[in-house]
Enzyme design. Sequence first.
Site, mmCIF file in Angstrom:
data_model
loop_
_atom_site.group_PDB
_atom_site.id
_atom_site.type_symbol
_atom_site.label_atom_id
_atom_site.label_comp_id
_atom_site.label_asym_id
_atom_site.label_seq_id
_atom_site.Cartn_x
_atom_site.Cartn_y
_atom_site.Cartn_z
ATOM 1 N N PRO A 88 0.766 -1.130 -0.160
ATOM 2 C CA PRO A 88 0.066 -0.058 -0.141
ATOM 3 C C PRO A 88 0.781 1.377 -0.033
ATOM 4 O O PRO A 88 0.555 2.193 -0.974
ATOM 5 C CB PRO A 88 -0.775 -0.073 1.372
ATOM 6 C CG PRO A 88 -0.835 -1.482 1.616
ATOM 7 C CD PRO A 88 0.577 -2.284 1.232
ATOM 8 N N LYS A 106 5.334 9.183 -11.353
ATOM 9 C CA LYS A 106 4.055 8.694 -10.649
ATOM 10 C C LYS A 106 3.636 9.667 -9.829
ATOM 11 O O LYS A 106 2.135 9.917 -10.354
ATOM 12 C CB LYS A 106 4.296 7.359 -9.635
ATOM 13 C CG LYS A 106 2.972 6.742 -9.189
ATOM 14 C CD LYS A 106 2.010 6.310 -10.125
ATOM 15 C CE LYS A 106 0.892 5.656 -9.511
ATOM 16 N NZ LYS A 106 -0.352 5.471 -10.326
HETATM 17 P P1 NAD Z 1 -4.106 -3.550 -1.653
HETATM 18 O O1 NAD Z 1 -4.310 -2.603 -0.437
HETATM 19 O O2 NAD Z 1 -5.459 -4.044 -2.384
HETATM 20 O O3 NAD Z 1 -2.996 -4.598 -1.700
HETATM 21 C C1 NAD Z 1 -1.877 -4.337 -0.813
HETATM 22 C C2 NAD Z 1 -1.706 -5.829 -0.376
HETATM 23 O O4 NAD Z 1 -0.366 -5.631 0.341
HETATM 24 C C3 NAD Z 1 -2.614 -6.072 0.699
HETATM 25 O O5 NAD Z 1 -3.187 -7.402 0.316
HETATM 26 C C4 NAD Z 1 -1.871 -6.363 2.317
HETATM 27 O O6 NAD Z 1 -2.436 -7.214 2.719
HETATM 28 C C5 NAD Z 1 -0.666 -6.608 1.526
HETATM 29 N N1 NAD Z 1 0.319 -6.306 2.519
HETATM 30 C C6 NAD Z 1 0.833 -5.188 3.220
HETATM 31 N N2 NAD Z 1 1.725 -5.244 3.828
HETATM 32 C C7 NAD Z 1 2.174 -6.488 3.707
HETATM 33 C C8 NAD Z 1 3.541 -7.335 3.885
HETATM 34 N N3 NAD Z 1 4.558 -6.769 4.919
HETATM 35 N N4 NAD Z 1 3.716 -8.452 3.222
HETATM 36 C C9 NAD Z 1 2.750 -8.849 2.680
HETATM 37 N N5 NAD Z 1 1.841 -8.316 2.237
HETATM 38 C C10 NAD Z 1 1.446 -7.211 2.777
HETATM 39 O O7 NAD Z 1 -3.512 -2.038 -2.722
HETATM 40 P P2 NAD Z 1 -3.428 -2.118 -4.394
HETATM 41 O O8 NAD Z 1 -4.737 -1.488 -4.909
HETATM 42 O O9 NAD Z 1 -3.038 -3.463 -4.734
HETATM 43 O O10 NAD Z 1 -2.246 -1.009 -4.404
HETATM 44 C C11 NAD Z 1 -0.953 -1.444 -4.079
HETATM 45 C C12 NAD Z 1 -0.041 -0.295 -4.577
HETATM 46 O O11 NAD Z 1 -0.359 0.073 -5.880
HETATM 47 C C13 NAD Z 1 -0.543 1.048 -3.936
HETATM 48 O O12 NAD Z 1 0.884 1.709 -3.598
HETATM 49 C C14 NAD Z 1 -1.350 1.860 -4.820
HETATM 50 O O13 NAD Z 1 -1.103 3.233 -4.436
HETATM 51 C C15 NAD Z 1 -0.677 1.338 -5.975
HETATM 52 N N6 NAD Z 1 -1.674 1.676 -7.223
HETATM 53 C C16 NAD Z 1 -2.767 1.074 -7.208
HETATM 54 C C17 NAD Z 1 -3.846 1.341 -8.293
HETATM 55 C C18 NAD Z 1 -5.239 0.956 -7.873
HETATM 56 O O14 NAD Z 1 -5.891 1.125 -9.037
HETATM 57 N N7 NAD Z 1 -5.527 0.078 -7.249
HETATM 58 C C19 NAD Z 1 -3.335 1.844 -9.578
HETATM 59 C C20 NAD Z 1 -2.022 2.059 -9.537
HETATM 60 C C21 NAD Z 1 -1.098 2.175 -8.527
#
Ligand code: NAD
Length: 293
Positions: free
Chosen positions: A65, A170
């Site tokens: 995240p 970004k």
């Molecule tokens: P999300 O919250 O759905 O997924 C993050 C995952 O990381 C969760 O499943 C969480 O359990 C896991 N996690 C956290 N700490 C952890 C650890 N120490 N070990 C293992 N797993 C761990 O978030 P997302 O939507 O997948 O986004 C991820 C990144 O991508 C973010 O930085 C976000 O800003 C970026 N992003 C998201 C989007 C979007 O549309 N969702 C688009 C572009 C970029």
Amino acid sequence: MKVAFIGLGNMGLPMALNLLKAGYEVTGFDLVQSQLNSFREAGGVSAQNVAEAVQDADVIISMLPASRHVQTLYLGDSGLLTVANRDALLIDCSTISPKVSQEIAAVAKEKGFAMIDAPVSGGTGGAQAGTLTFMVGGEVQDVEKGRPLLEKMGKNIFHAGANGSGQTVKVCNNMLLGIQMLGTSEALRLGIANGMDPKVLSDIMAKSSGRNWALELYNPCPGVMENVPSSKDYAGGFGVDLMLKDLGLAVENAQNLEASIPLGKLARHLYETHSNAGNGQLDFSSVFRLKED
Ligand code: NAD
């Protein structure tokens, strides 16, 4: 080639599945058991902790995240840098602070690892379709080593510059997107107040100098366009709170560098107001509904 994938959330899970489809041996880890189960059911190998996931991995990808999660994963006491194979290429795809990204890469380098930052644009749809844009920071040879893998998850792979540059691009891109969405919403609301049909107004502006991505491909006014969040009660897409996080990164980055971003700061304030009103989980184009007061 063995790949470890840490963070199987909304973005990480479909990205890891695309690597599986491309024939890579992928071991995944997430703190949430249901995410791990989904990965295993789709053919991946699930690990019970980071150390188990990264053992023998040639490439380690993280998709977490925010900055603090990435800091803990890499730099924590029994963090990734203490358990991974030093020949492994480290790729952080999370969106985090450019400064934190540079700091982690510097520690990784000191310990003998090659590391690149590769945040993405394209959302969950792009992650599923394998059409993400990767903005990559790092040394040329490390970026080239990671490119074949990134090409299985994305369509455009850009080398932006040194470590942290991917994150800088970004942050700049998403600040512009956040501002663009606010401006587009405002123009549409003004037209509607004048009695204009928002579709007619959008079609004309899309062929005039006000044209932009939010207007043409992600129109925030319900009913103007099919298959965008505004026509589905702002469900799905890119959440208000994610945009707020990215604008927070822009403001923090600008403060560190004494760079002037008055519109970025105003945009952050407006998305924060919108989130505080209970809209944090809606798509960010719902700022169309934000009223001046
Ligand atoms: P999300 O919250 O759905 O997924 C993050 C995952 O990381 C969760 O499943 C969480 O359990 C896991 N996690 C956290 N700490 C952890 C650890 N120490 N070990 C293992 N797993 C761990 O978030 P997302 O939507 O997948 O986004 C991820 C990144 O991508 C973010 O930085 C976000 O800003 C970026 N992003 C998201 C989007 C979007 O549309 N969702 C688009 C572009 C970029």
